[in-house]
Structures are given as structure tokens and as C-alpha cells.
Scaffold this active site. Structure first.
Site, PDB file in Angstrom:
ATOM      1  N   SER A 144       0.860  -1.197   0.000  1.00  0.00           N
ATOM      2  CA  SER A 144       0.000   0.000   0.000  1.00  0.00           C
ATOM      3  C   SER A 144       0.891   1.239   0.000  1.00  0.00           C
ATOM      4  O   SER A 144       2.097   1.144   0.258  1.00  0.00           O
ATOM      5  CB  SER A 144      -0.841  -0.040   1.279  1.00  0.00           C
ATOM      6  OG  SER A 144      -1.436   1.208   1.542  1.00  0.00           O
ATOM      7  N   TYR A 157      -3.721  -0.585  10.005  1.00  0.00           N
ATOM      8  CA  TYR A 157      -3.516  -0.828   8.568  1.00  0.00           C
ATOM      9  C   TYR A 157      -2.096  -0.413   8.173  1.00  0.00           C
ATOM     10  O   TYR A 157      -1.371  -1.151   7.505  1.00  0.00           O
ATOM     11  CB  TYR A 157      -4.566  -0.052   7.773  1.00  0.00           C
ATOM     12  CG  TYR A 157      -4.544  -0.317   6.286  1.00  0.00           C
ATOM     13  CD1 TYR A 157      -5.156  -1.443   5.748  1.00  0.00           C
ATOM     14  CD2 TYR A 157      -3.906   0.570   5.408  1.00  0.00           C
ATOM     15  CE1 TYR A 157      -5.140  -1.685   4.372  1.00  0.00           C
ATOM     16  CE2 TYR A 157      -3.894   0.332   4.041  1.00  0.00           C
ATOM     17  CZ  TYR A 157      -4.516  -0.795   3.530  1.00  0.00           C
ATOM     18  OH  TYR A 157      -4.490  -1.025   2.171  1.00  0.00           O
TER      19      TYR A 157
END
Ligand code: NAP
Length: 252
Positions: A144, A157
Site C-alpha cells: 500500500s 492498517y
């Protein structure tokens, strides 16, 4: 070598195959000739149809990846059904948005379990079985922008995705010599369920768009090229690296 990018005769296990980036990767792999084992907790019927419409083969494994319990069975299913397990895409992932000060331990653990713990143990099982058989293989971890940056209101996350880019390097160091390539793809801001919440906040959506040099959000199919490259012979000497597919986000 006729076509460096061909995946003919290979089998790819893709987690989170029912939607979003996982679905797009399944379809891309089928187009390039791979058999696909789709792992999802909800039905992957739509993906199966897309793959079969292309003349590909799709085998569904239903599994909840919030624990490591299904890990062995997933890799076994690929060998049993297609006779091999050459590519693993660790794509399934969750995000929970909350101010860091209010994050509950259960939510923190859930994100780390799906996004990191299962990624490691599924990779371990995949590598073990391929090394045992003397087979070369490819692992692709979906990272990510938050493998590089801190993000806002998504501390678990960010921690998980930052760990996964590190894990990609760590596993490369141990397994490259054994014929396993471990690489990553770091998608930018893509139009999937993962970003529904921020896309529904007009101000935040605009803020993000303004920072993307390519001036648009990514679509799931945008990750197909990198996913095919990293799964194919074209990337045989690429190892431990994560490719950003982000419309230029990281260049800013
Ligand atoms: P998505 O549409 O929300 O897809 C996530 C996938 O993971 C779904 O198939 C989901 O299944 C599956 N999943 C989640 N928890 C699971 C569990 N416990 N067991 C089994 N499967 C589970 O979002 P996406 O954008 O395609 O996400 C794919 C990956 O890309 C994720 O790792 C995400 O973090 C990463 N990523 C996305 C973006 C973006 O902008 N969209 C950017 C960077 C990285 P269900 O449908 O059943 O929930």
C-alpha cells in the site's frame, strides 16, 4: 522463451478473489493462461464466471483468513486440484478507520491477523511445499502507499502494510536462493470497497485526487500489468522489490 509474460501451465492462488483488486488479478492471470485458485470468504462466483468466459479454469476455496487455520488446506487444494501451486498473491486485506486514541484491541488484532499474520503463514506453507518439490515459484504481496507513509486514522492498517513491505524483503533474503521470488505491489488510491468510505467524503476525495499526478483514481485493472509481470518469467531476476502502481502518488 516465446512469451516472457505467459502464465500458461501455471497455477495461481489469489486471496480475496471475489472483488476489487483480487478479482482483477484473477482475470488477468486467466487471460495470460494460468489456472486460478480463488480464496474468499464470500462467493467468488462472479470471478469464476469472468475467468471461465475467457476459457480459463477457476477453483474456489472458501476460507476466512482472519486466522491461520485454513492456510494448509489452501495450498493443498491447489496441488490437489491443478497439480501445482506456482504463484501466490497475498491480496486479501481489511482496513478499519478510527482515531488512534480510540482503536479497540480487537479491531487492531483483526487487521494485523488478516493483513500480516496470514500473509506470513500462507507464504511459509507455499514456500515449504514448493521447496520440498524443488519447484520455482512466485509470491506477490499486496502492499500500500501506507507501506511508505503514515496515513490518517488507520494505524493498524499502516502498521500491517509497513510490515508486509519489510516481510517481502525478509522472505526474499531467505528464499531467493531456493527459487522463490518474493515481491510486492503497492497500489495507490484505487476504486474498490476498501476506499468506499473515503470516496464518499467529497473533501477527502478531492484532496487525494489533487495529489495524484495522473489526475485520476486507479481502477482494479490498473494492477494487472504489475501482477502479470511479477508472476511471469519476465521478473525472474526481480526479488524483494515492491512496485508502486499509484499514478505517480509517491513521486510527489
Ligand atoms: P476490497 O474490495 O475490500 O477487497 C478486499 C478483499 O479481501 C475482499 O475479497 C475481502 O473479502 C477479502 N478479505 C478481507 N477479509 C477477509 C477474511 N477475513 N477472509 C477472507 N478474505 C478476506 O479492497 P481491495 O482494494 O480490492 O483490496 C485488496 C488489497 O489491496 C488489500 O490488501 C488492500 O489493503 C490493498 N490495497 C487497496 C488499495 C485501494 O486503494 N483500494 C490501496 C492499497 C492497497 P470480502 O469481500 O468477503 O470482505
Amino acid at each position: 522463451m516465446d512469451n516472457l509474460f505467459s502464465l500458461k501451465g501455471k497455477t495461481a492462488v489469489v486471496t480475496g478473489s471475489n472483488t476489487g483488486l483480487g478479482q482483477a488479478i484473477c482475470v488477468a492471470y486467466a487471460k495470460y493462461g494460468a489456472n486460478v485458485v480463488g480464496v474468499s470468504r464470500r462467493s467468488s462466483d462472479e470471478t469464476k464466471k469472468l475467468v471461465e468466459d475467457l476459457g480459463g479454469k477457476f477453483f474456489e476455496v472458501r476460507a476466512d483468513l482472519s486466522t491461520t487455520e485454513p492456510v494448509k488446506g489452501i495450498i493443498e487444494a491447489s496441488f490437489n486440484h491443478f497439480g501445482s501451486c506456482d504463484i501466490l498473491v497475498n491480496n486479501a486485506g481489511i482496513i478499519k478507520r478510527e482515531d488512534a486514541i480510540n482503536v479497540l484491541e480487537a479491531d487492531w488484532n483483526q487487521v494485523i491477523d488478516v493483513n500480516l499474520n496470514v500473509v506470513f503463514f500462507l507464504s511459509q506453507e507455499f514456500a515449504k511445499e514448493n521447496i520440498k518439490r524443488g519447484k520455482t515459484a512466485k509470491i506477490i504481496n499486496i502492499c500500500s502507499m501506507l507501506s511508505y507513509q503514515g496515513g490518517i486514522r488507520v494505524p493498524a492498517y499502516t502498521a500491517s502494510k509497513s510490515a508486509v513491505i519489510g516481510l517481502t524483503r525478509a522472505l526474499c533474503n531467505e528464499w531467493a536462493s531456493k527459487g522463490i521470488n518474493v515481491n510486492g505491489i503497492a497500489p495507490g488510491y484505487m476504486e474498490t470497497n476498501n476506499t468506499t468510505q473515503i470516496r464518499s467524503d467529497e473533501e477527502r476525495q478531492e484532496e487525494i485526487l489533487k495529489r495524484i499526478p495522473q489526475n485520476r483514481w486507479g481502477k482494479p485493472s490498473d494492477v494487472a500489468g504489475a501482477a502479470i509481470f511479477l508472476a511471469s518469467d519476465a521478473s525472474n531476476y526481480v526479488n524483494g522489490f515492491t512496485i508502486a502502481v499509484d499514478g505517480g502518488w509517491l513521486a510527489r
